[in-house]
Scaffold this motif. Sequence first.
Motif, PDB file in Angstrom:
ATOM      1  N   THR A  45    -102.342 -60.224  77.940  1.00 55.26           N
ATOM      2  CA  THR A  45    -102.717 -61.627  77.962  1.00 55.26           C
ATOM      3  C   THR A  45    -102.474 -62.216  79.346  1.00 55.26           C
ATOM      4  OG1 THR A  45    -102.407 -63.730  76.808  1.00 55.26           O
ATOM      5  CG2 THR A  45    -100.436 -62.439  77.225  1.00 55.26           C
ATOM      6  N   LYS A  46    -102.679 -63.516  79.464  1.00 56.93           N
ATOM      7  CA  LYS A  46    -102.588 -64.199  80.758  1.00 56.93           C
ATOM      8  C   LYS A  46    -101.147 -64.648  81.023  1.00 56.93           C
ATOM      9  CE  LYS A  46    -105.939 -67.000  81.647  1.00 56.93           C
ATOM     10  NZ  LYS A  46    -106.823 -68.212  81.684  1.00 56.93           N
ATOM     11  N   GLY A  47    -100.599 -64.265  82.154  1.00 56.14           N
ATOM     12  CA  GLY A  47     -99.232 -64.623  82.489  1.00 56.14           C
ATOM     13  C   GLY A  47     -99.028 -66.124  82.666  1.00 56.14           C
ATOM     14  N   ASP A  48    -100.102 -66.858  83.040  1.00 52.05           N
ATOM     15  CA  ASP A  48     -99.989 -68.301  83.250  1.00 52.05           C
ATOM     16  C   ASP A  48     -99.641 -69.043  81.960  1.00 52.05           C
ATOM     17  OD1 ASP A  48    -100.614 -67.860  85.869  1.00 52.05           O
ATOM     18  OD2 ASP A  48    -102.720 -68.480  85.697  1.00 52.05           O
ATOM     19  N   TYR A  49     -99.946 -68.450  80.803  1.00 50.97           N
ATOM     20  CA  TYR A  49     -99.627 -69.102  79.539  1.00 50.97           C
ATOM     21  C   TYR A  49     -98.126 -69.385  79.406  1.00 50.97           C
ATOM     22  CZ  TYR A  49    -104.303 -68.067  77.653  1.00 50.97           C
ATOM     23  OH  TYR A  49    -105.656 -68.015  77.423  1.00 50.97           O
ATOM     24  N   TYR A  50     -97.299 -68.563  80.024  1.00 49.79           N
ATOM     25  CA  TYR A  50     -95.856 -68.656  79.827  1.00 49.79           C
ATOM     26  C   TYR A  50     -95.156 -69.506  80.894  1.00 49.79           C
ATOM     27  CZ  TYR A  50     -96.839 -64.990  76.492  1.00 49.79           C
ATOM     28  OH  TYR A  50     -97.359 -64.282  75.432  1.00 49.79           O
ATOM     29  N   GLU A  51     -95.929 -70.011  81.839  1.00 44.15           N
ATOM     30  CA  GLU A  51     -95.343 -70.869  82.867  1.00 44.15           C
ATOM     31  C   GLU A  51     -94.863 -72.180  82.234  1.00 44.15           C
ATOM     32  OE1 GLU A  51     -94.674 -70.120  85.908  1.00 44.15           O
ATOM     33  OE2 GLU A  51     -95.681 -68.159  85.919  1.00 44.15           O
TER      34      GLU A  51
END
Length: 333
Positions: A45-51
């Motif tokens: 998945t996209k790492g930006d989701y967890y920012e």
Amino acid sequence: NVDLPHQMRMSVNATPKPEPEAVRNSISNFLAANGFVETMNNSLTKGDYYEGLKTFPAERSVHIVNPLSSDLNVMRQTLILNGLEVVAYNINRQVYSLKTFEYGSVYQKLPEGDGKTLESYEEHPCFALFMTGAPDKSWQTTPKKGDFFQLKGYVELLLKRYGADLYQMKCEAAPSDIFSEGLTYSLMGGHGKSLLSMGTVNPVLARRFGIKQPVFAAEINWNTLFELVKRNKVAFKEMPKFPEVRRDFALLLDESVKYSDLQASAQKAAKKLLKQVSLFDVYRGDKIPAGKKQYALSFVLQDLEKTLTDEDVERVMDKLLSTFTNEYGAALR
């Protein structure tokens, strides 16, 4: 004309009981029978989701060494974010009412690990449920929008199939960065293994996926649930001969007091006769002093050996009130 051998050799594979695959299929069948549709998402998945998330911080994401793209550069820490992707995809195609579930693994990098060995990482499977929107209009009935209590009802029914009772578990507020309102349940005991979190998805998080309507979600830790399944021993038990008694308290409490603390203290104070504690109303308003709130609690009392008298009930309720007053400064309204 084929000669039959005098001896036959075979190997028997031992099947564990309960069988994990059979239990998973049973859960999936239960959800499908209640109108949920199974989905399957990529573990990447996209790492930006967890920012910016505290519950699933970005530094605990498992990064891919050679990612195909920035949209698939980490392993998912939760099924909820991928589920929101599915909800957004359907809403963008004018499918506004959804009931979905997914079974899959989640991954995290452990904070104490160096990231160079397998011991530095953790993986476990989960079940996730999602509800949003209202069913299609009907000439016969007015469609009712989905809500948190409907989702909670499905979760309770699912757990009851395996002898688990939410009211006998440790209950706390769900993490606010994922849920605007919700509950987290853990097993009683020293370890306090987390079982599930459920509630209304935080609108701030939902808007990151372009979702403007309420979404209700639950995530169940499969390993903890399967531990409950293994504990469950089905046995015949006669219906109670003696009736249960229900009593309510309206308590004025400080904002800092949690329902989970009240529940644990009640179970400890009246463990023998107290069968269930539940919170059915929370009030904050003009008639409540600043920094205070009102909790309406319901208690179910039952003695399996005799009918409870008014004196027995009053004795237990006085003990509960005394416990709440001494430990939390509660006042009866």
